[in-house]
Design an enzyme around this catalytic site. Sequence first.
Site, PDB file in Angstrom:
ATOM      1  N   ASP A 108     -91.911 -71.881  15.987  1.00  0.00           N
ATOM      2  CA  ASP A 108     -91.025 -72.791  15.258  1.00  0.00           C
ATOM      3  C   ASP A 108     -90.309 -73.752  16.224  1.00  0.00           C
ATOM      4  O   ASP A 108     -90.561 -73.728  17.436  1.00  0.00           O
ATOM      5  CB  ASP A 108     -90.028 -71.908  14.475  1.00  0.00           C
ATOM      6  CG  ASP A 108     -89.469 -72.589  13.253  1.00  0.00           C
ATOM      7  OD1 ASP A 108     -89.836 -73.733  12.973  1.00  0.00           O
ATOM      8  OD2 ASP A 108     -88.624 -71.950  12.561  1.00  0.00           O
ATOM      9  N   HIS A 109     -89.382 -74.553  15.688  1.00  0.00           N
ATOM     10  CA  HIS A 109     -88.639 -75.569  16.450  1.00  0.00           C
ATOM     11  C   HIS A 109     -88.496 -75.313  17.952  1.00  0.00           C
ATOM     12  O   HIS A 109     -87.973 -74.283  18.363  1.00  0.00           O
ATOM     13  CB  HIS A 109     -87.199 -75.664  15.915  1.00  0.00           C
ATOM     14  CG  HIS A 109     -87.112 -76.210  14.546  1.00  0.00           C
ATOM     15  ND1 HIS A 109     -86.965 -77.549  14.287  1.00  0.00           N
ATOM     16  CD2 HIS A 109     -87.166 -75.591  13.353  1.00  0.00           C
ATOM     17  CE1 HIS A 109     -86.913 -77.731  12.983  1.00  0.00           C
ATOM     18  NE2 HIS A 109     -87.044 -76.558  12.382  1.00  0.00           N
ATOM     19  N   GLU A 181     -79.624 -74.154  12.535  1.00  0.00           N
ATOM     20  CA  GLU A 181     -80.616 -73.114  12.689  1.00  0.00           C
ATOM     21  C   GLU A 181     -80.775 -72.790  14.150  1.00  0.00           C
ATOM     22  O   GLU A 181     -80.908 -73.682  14.975  1.00  0.00           O
ATOM     23  CB  GLU A 181     -81.961 -73.557  12.107  1.00  0.00           C
ATOM     24  CG  GLU A 181     -82.968 -72.413  12.027  1.00  0.00           C
ATOM     25  CD  GLU A 181     -84.364 -72.866  11.617  1.00  0.00           C
ATOM     26  OE1 GLU A 181     -84.848 -73.842  12.195  1.00  0.00           O
ATOM     27  OE2 GLU A 181     -84.929 -72.237  10.731  1.00  0.00           O
ATOM     28  N   HIS A 225     -81.367 -77.099   6.755  1.00  0.00           N
ATOM     29  CA  HIS A 225     -81.589 -75.669   7.021  1.00  0.00           C
ATOM     30  C   HIS A 225     -80.482 -74.838   6.404  1.00  0.00           C
ATOM     31  O   HIS A 225     -79.336 -75.232   6.401  1.00  0.00           O
ATOM     32  CB  HIS A 225     -81.611 -75.398   8.532  1.00  0.00           C
ATOM     33  CG  HIS A 225     -82.887 -75.798   9.199  1.00  0.00           C
ATOM     34  ND1 HIS A 225     -82.916 -76.458  10.392  1.00  0.00           N
ATOM     35  CD2 HIS A 225     -84.181 -75.626   8.837  1.00  0.00           C
ATOM     36  CE1 HIS A 225     -84.172 -76.664  10.745  1.00  0.00           C
ATOM     37  NE2 HIS A 225     -84.949 -76.171   9.819  1.00  0.00           N
ATOM     38  N   HIS A 264     -89.513 -78.524   5.945  1.00  0.00           N
ATOM     39  CA  HIS A 264     -88.478 -77.693   6.577  1.00  0.00           C
ATOM     40  C   HIS A 264     -87.236 -77.691   5.701  1.00  0.00           C
ATOM     41  O   HIS A 264     -87.019 -78.612   4.923  1.00  0.00           O
ATOM     42  CB  HIS A 264     -88.082 -78.273   7.942  1.00  0.00           C
ATOM     43  CG  HIS A 264     -89.032 -77.939   9.041  1.00  0.00           C
ATOM     44  ND1 HIS A 264     -88.726 -77.065  10.047  1.00  0.00           N
ATOM     45  CD2 HIS A 264     -90.291 -78.361   9.270  1.00  0.00           C
ATOM     46  CE1 HIS A 264     -89.759 -76.974  10.864  1.00  0.00           C
ATOM     47  NE2 HIS A 264     -90.724 -77.739  10.422  1.00  0.00           N
ATOM     48  N   ASN A 286     -91.631 -73.995   5.373  1.00  0.00           N
ATOM     49  CA  ASN A 286     -90.931 -72.954   6.118  1.00  0.00           C
ATOM     50  C   ASN A 286     -89.968 -72.185   5.223  1.00  0.00           C
ATOM     51  O   ASN A 286     -89.224 -72.778   4.441  1.00  0.00           O
ATOM     52  CB  ASN A 286     -90.151 -73.575   7.271  1.00  0.00           C
ATOM     53  CG  ASN A 286     -91.059 -74.032   8.393  1.00  0.00           C
ATOM     54  OD1 ASN A 286     -92.279 -73.987   8.280  1.00  0.00           O
ATOM     55  ND2 ASN A 286     -90.463 -74.460   9.484  1.00  0.00           N
TER      56      ASN A 286
HETATM   57 ZN   LIG Z   1     -87.030 -76.141  10.462  1.00  0.00          ZN
END
Ligand SMILES: [Zn+2]
Length: 358
Positions: A108-109, A181, A225, A264, A286
């Site tokens: 992820d990110h 996040e 998020h 996202h 996600n």
């Molecule tokens: Zn994300």
Amino acid sequence: MGVLNIVPTGVLTGDNVRKLFDYAKDNKFAIPAINVTSSSTANAVLEAARDIKSPIIIQVSQGGSAYFAGKGLANDKQQASVTGAVAAALHIRTVSKSYGVPVVLHSDHCAHKLLPWFDGMLEADEKYYKEHREPLFSSHMLDLSEEPKDQNIATCVKYYKRMAAIGLWLEMEIGITGGEEDGVDNTGVDNANLYTQPEDVFDIYNALSKIGPNFSIAAGFGNVHGVYKPGNVRLRPDLLGKHQMYAREQLGGKPEKPLYLVFHGGSGSTKEEIKTAVVNGVVKMNVDTDTQYAYLTGIRDFVEKKKDYIQAQVGNPEGPDKPNKKYYDPRVWVREGEKTLVERVKEACTDLGNVNRL
Ligand SMILES: [Zn+2]
């Protein structure tokens, strides 16, 4: 004809990832990407995918990777995040074949300051490639959305060249996902920056498609998020259709949806918003916040219900000599969290049309 006519079970790499996403795009469904932090959560995600006969995306964040290796390890140079990501990948690779579903294994990110984590994973991929002719992971995300567009694209190009050479998919982000996040706090970002422009998306397509076809774009369309009170930012999944249309025009009219898009910050979005996103070429959505909560609920309910059976190793309402082992064994109470997580993953799959796809 289902997914297994196109790709094998287990962790997919190289063109198989694109074949799966093409199949999803053509059949207007998307695959949820669930964040995992342990073998327990990873197994529960695989169990859900097996039960509903569908492919799944499993991903680890930088913090989730460190947790996988153990919170007791130092992570000042991202060493625990690298070790944990590799451990998660090897675990998922080992067990996923037994569950009989295709898996996209993703990280992820990764913001600029976390690039040592990315570099470590990429080295592990290259090492794995030397032995197995495929990378350890299926794909990785680079999130340089906080940087100016040109810089973002240049760094993605640099990494994607190395990734494409060993069959890795790249997910990149343009425009900012609001909220917070994994320690990156975007709650104060100006609302206009949450919506990406079609021209910017096409610039990315242009730069990356010169290297290879295996990449996706997480474009901002008001995503946030986490779960917050609704009304603050408006989700505009219809904008994704404009990105596809603009890219199609620039490419001379086809294909119909040239872009692989990623959703996202979708926790708490309506079924209608999800549907619009999928119709507009979102192939991956996600899911983290909702599944985190789901994992807790089973454990919470068990602890509340069996409160009087876990106060001591021996002795409960049935008698002072009664042993409580079958209540405090982690295979009992952690399993309750796995069960509620399994159900929530199934729900995410159902929302995206990812059911009975094998
Ligand atoms: Zn994300």
